[in-house]
Scaffold this active site. Structure first.
Site, PDB file in Angstrom:
ATOM      1  N   LYS A 192     103.993  37.141  32.813  1.00  0.00           N
ATOM      2  CA  LYS A 192     104.100  38.630  32.255  1.00  0.00           C
ATOM      3  C   LYS A 192     102.929  38.517  31.295  1.00  0.00           C
ATOM      4  O   LYS A 192     103.238  38.122  30.119  1.00  0.00           O
ATOM      5  CB  LYS A 192     105.433  38.961  31.472  1.00  0.00           C
ATOM      6  N   GLU A 268     104.145  28.784  21.195  1.00  0.00           N
ATOM      7  CA  GLU A 268     102.802  28.605  20.448  1.00  0.00           C
ATOM      8  C   GLU A 268     102.879  29.965  19.679  1.00  0.00           C
ATOM      9  O   GLU A 268     102.526  30.863  20.490  1.00  0.00           O
ATOM     10  CB  GLU A 268     101.695  28.363  21.259  1.00  0.00           C
ATOM     11  N   CYS A 303      95.244  32.552  16.757  1.00  0.00           N
ATOM     12  CA  CYS A 303      96.210  31.890  15.987  1.00  0.00           C
ATOM     13  C   CYS A 303      95.946  30.907  15.085  1.00  0.00           C
ATOM     14  O   CYS A 303      96.427  30.401  14.104  1.00  0.00           O
ATOM     15  CB  CYS A 303      97.258  31.434  16.907  1.00  0.00           C
ATOM     16  N   GLU A 401     101.082  35.761   8.888  1.00  0.00           N
ATOM     17  CA  GLU A 401      99.811  35.976   9.735  1.00  0.00           C
ATOM     18  C   GLU A 401      99.381  37.518   9.697  1.00  0.00           C
ATOM     19  O   GLU A 401     100.214  38.193  10.103  1.00  0.00           O
ATOM     20  CB  GLU A 401     100.237  35.441  11.089  1.00  0.00           C
TER      21      GLU A 401
HETATM   22  P1  ADP Z   1     101.891  40.437  18.951  1.00  0.00           P
HETATM   23  O1  ADP Z   1     102.935  41.207  17.936  1.00  0.00           O
HETATM   24  O2  ADP Z   1     100.953  39.717  18.711  1.00  0.00           O
HETATM   25  O3  ADP Z   1     101.533  41.628  20.014  1.00  0.00           O
HETATM   26  P2  ADP Z   1     104.051  39.750  20.695  1.00  0.00           P
HETATM   27  O4  ADP Z   1     104.949  38.415  20.367  1.00  0.00           O
HETATM   28  O5  ADP Z   1     104.821  40.971  20.361  1.00  0.00           O
HETATM   29  O6  ADP Z   1     102.522  39.431  19.901  1.00  0.00           O
HETATM   30  O7  ADP Z   1     103.404  39.810  22.209  1.00  0.00           O
HETATM   31  C1  ADP Z   1     103.082  38.545  22.954  1.00  0.00           C
HETATM   32  C2  ADP Z   1     103.819  38.615  24.474  1.00  0.00           C
HETATM   33  O8  ADP Z   1     105.393  38.712  24.030  1.00  0.00           O
HETATM   34  C3  ADP Z   1     103.265  39.907  24.960  1.00  0.00           C
HETATM   35  O9  ADP Z   1     103.405  39.677  26.381  1.00  0.00           O
HETATM   36  C4  ADP Z   1     104.633  40.816  24.787  1.00  0.00           C
HETATM   37  O10 ADP Z   1     104.804  41.713  25.908  1.00  0.00           O
HETATM   38  C5  ADP Z   1     105.903  39.620  24.898  1.00  0.00           C
HETATM   39  N1  ADP Z   1     106.870  40.246  24.098  1.00  0.00           N
HETATM   40  C6  ADP Z   1     107.345  41.090  23.058  1.00  0.00           C
HETATM   41  N2  ADP Z   1     108.511  41.206  22.718  1.00  0.00           N
HETATM   42  C7  ADP Z   1     109.095  40.626  23.720  1.00  0.00           C
HETATM   43  C8  ADP Z   1     110.459  40.388  23.986  1.00  0.00           C
HETATM   44  N3  ADP Z   1     111.551  41.041  23.212  1.00  0.00           N
HETATM   45  N4  ADP Z   1     111.079  39.609  25.040  1.00  0.00           N
HETATM   46  C9  ADP Z   1     109.934  39.227  25.781  1.00  0.00           C
HETATM   47  N5  ADP Z   1     108.809  39.226  26.040  1.00  0.00           N
HETATM   48  C10 ADP Z   1     108.338  39.926  24.562  1.00  0.00           C
END
Ligand code: ADP
Length: 501
Positions: A192, A268, A303, A401
């Site tokens: 995903k 990570e 990161c 961060e």
């Molecule tokens: P950023 O804040 O840097 O965008 P995220 O951690 O939100 O980082 O996003 C990294 C990945 O995690 C993306 O693929 C995002 O769609 C996914 N993601 C964000 N929220 C969730 C969640 N609640 N459950 C599963 N995947 C998530």
């Protein structure tokens, strides 16, 4: 060998001619989905729409996981000899190289990485996958010699179905480098990608098919994190989830694992990496260049970016003046020009995040030595290098961060104080130590709580090829081993088998 693409001379024309396919890849083909809703990906350099993608949800994740499980159980991939799998992983590397231009261009359009960097990334990804291919048959099992009347074996086997959730900062590179180790040891995968930049990852399914990886082994589903991502993380038939992204989401994934099937996690997450400079160093110009390179590479959205400069008080003024001078010279440009080295932030959300951190730093009393606030916003997400001095370790700008080109400068008087500031955040991803004293370098390599410590080089500068090295984040930077043979082992589990005739 697949034919390499010819080099386009005009990336804008190449972009206009692209027709990226936003549909999920499940069971070895593109599938039509009727989600009723979609999301837009937006070019952060212009604000223009790049693509409309379907908001896949639990039903699509279910189809992808079922396809991955069926493929795993069939043995068409999981039971191949490791050497044969390695050959196909190598063929995948060739596909990545052959399609490097399209993959790079998709990333440039969706998240603004300058095209020259995106192309470099795909060259590196090709090399990384070749290294994985070479390691595919190097995971040896063990014979435990305690009982002469028996053979006790420790064997490694793939887990089964691996879910991968990836971020937008290096979309294709991280997609490739997270998925291929899992595949190389026999797992099936459901990926995903980030909703900010999914198109390059969606293309990887076709490359896997062309490389001879059987249908259903690698599936890719676009969608929002809280919907498709959460459905994958909560799925009871996913054995391992590998993730790169924010620490906040990493925490959610741990909860989802507990709520569902205790799936194993490889996380990570964030970092707030220190660059620690001692007064015995000889060449402040070189160090200033590396520090500015580290915080401006990929517009600071890395990161492992060295976002905290910890400098000994006696050389602080001399070093900071050099840093500011170089950072001031870094100008944002059009990411579709090959001469551009510094592009926009990846999204409007990211622009707001950087803006709020910069405002908080000023409110908390940090001194802004270089202001990167854009003159006019328009639809674009540009932000120039920003440097804060008089930062104290407790300030938000020193703790959280930011994921932007923002450097916080702190001073120290002793080695102990440097270590204490370096270790004084929730993170422990990487650290860099600049010193000419070998004893000090070795002491700090041990005392700093980080998964990777670099002595005398910039970890984002690409000067050191560490693709075959493994590393494990400390504290809230993550869980589990990635990279090298250790990274392949993370996608296997140990079984003990005893023969006692
Ligand atoms: P950023 O804040 O840097 O965008 P995220 O951690 O939100 O980082 O996003 C990294 C990945 O995690 C993306 O693929 C995002 O769609 C996914 N993601 C964000 N929220 C969730 C969640 N609640 N459950 C599963 N995947 C998530």
């Amino acid at each position: 060998m697949p034919e390499p693409e010819t080099t386009p001379t005009d990336w804008s024309a190449a972009a206009a001619a692209l027709r990226p396919d936003p549909r999920p890849w499940i069971g070895g083909r593109r599938v039509e989905v009727d989600t009723g809703r979609g999301f837009r990906s937006e070019n952060p350099a212009t604000g223009a729409t790049v693509a409309e993608l379907p908001c896949c949800g639990a039903a699509d994740i279910e189809a992808a996981v079922r396809s991955a499980r069926t493929a795993f159980e069939s043995g068409a991939w999981s039971q191949l000899s490791p050497r044969e799998r390695g050959r196909k992983v190598r063929a995948f590397a060739e596909q990545v190289r052959a399609h490097a231009q399209e993959l790079a261009l998709l990333d440039t359009l969706e998240m603004g990485m300058p095209i020259a960097n995106a192309l470099g990334d795909m060259q590196e990804a090709g090399g990384h996958v070749e290294a994985i291919a070479e390691m595919a048959d190097k995971l040896l099992d063990e014979v435990i010699p305690n009982d002469p009347s028996a053979w006790v074996l420790n064997i490694r086997e793939p887990h089964g179905v691996v879910g991968a959730i990836t971020p937008w900062n290096f979309p294709a590179y991280i997609g490739i480098s997270k998925v291929l180790p899992a595949l190389a040891v026999g797992n099936s995968v459901v990926l995903k990608p980030s909703e900010i930049a999914s198109l390059s990852c969606l293309k990887l399914g076709e490359l896997a098919a062309a490389a001879g990886i059987p249908d259903g082994v690698f599936n890719i589903v676009p969608g929002l994190g809280g919907e498709a991502g959460a459905a994958l993380a909560l799925h009871k038939d996913v054995d391992v989830l590998t993730f790169t992204g924010s620490t906040a989401t990493g925490r959610r994934l741990l909860e989802f694992s507990g709520q569902s099937n205790m799936k194993r996690l490889i996380l990570e997450c964030g970092g707030k990496s220190p660059q620690i400079v001692f007064p015995d160093v000889a060449d402040l110009d070189r160090i200033a260049e590396a520090i500015v390179g580290g915080i401006t590479f990929n517009t600071g959205q890395v990161c492992v970016a060295g976002s905290r400069l910890l400098v000994h008080r006696s050389i602080a003024d001399a070093l900071v003046a050099r840093v500011v001078e170089r950072a001031r010279a870094v100008e944002p440009g059009d990411p579709l020009q090959e001469s551009t080295g510094f592009g926009p932030l990846a999204s409007r959300g990211q622009l707001e995040r950087v803006r709020s951190h910069v405002a908080a730093a000023t409110e908390q009393g940090a001194a802004m030595l270089l202001d990167g606030t854009p003159a006019s916003a328009g639809g674009a997400c540009f932000w120039s290098p920003t440097v804060f001095a008089d930062v104290t370790p407790g300030m938000r700008v020193a703790q959280e961060e930011i994921f932007g080109p923002v450097l916080s400068v702190m001073t120290f008087d002793s080695e102990d104080e440097a270590v204490s500031i370096a270790n004084g955040t929730i993170y422990g991803l990487t650290a860099t130590v600049w010193t000419a004293d070998l004893g000090r370098a070795l002491r700090l390599a041990r005392r700093i709580s980080a998964g990777a410590v670099t002595i005398g080089a910039d970890p984002t500068g690409g000067r050191v090829d560490a693709t075959t090295g493994a590393f494990e984040p400390h504290r809230q930077s993550g869980l589990g081993v990635e990279g090298g043979l250790g990274g392949l082992r993370s996608f296997t589990r140990l079984k003990s088998v005893t023969f006692k005739p």
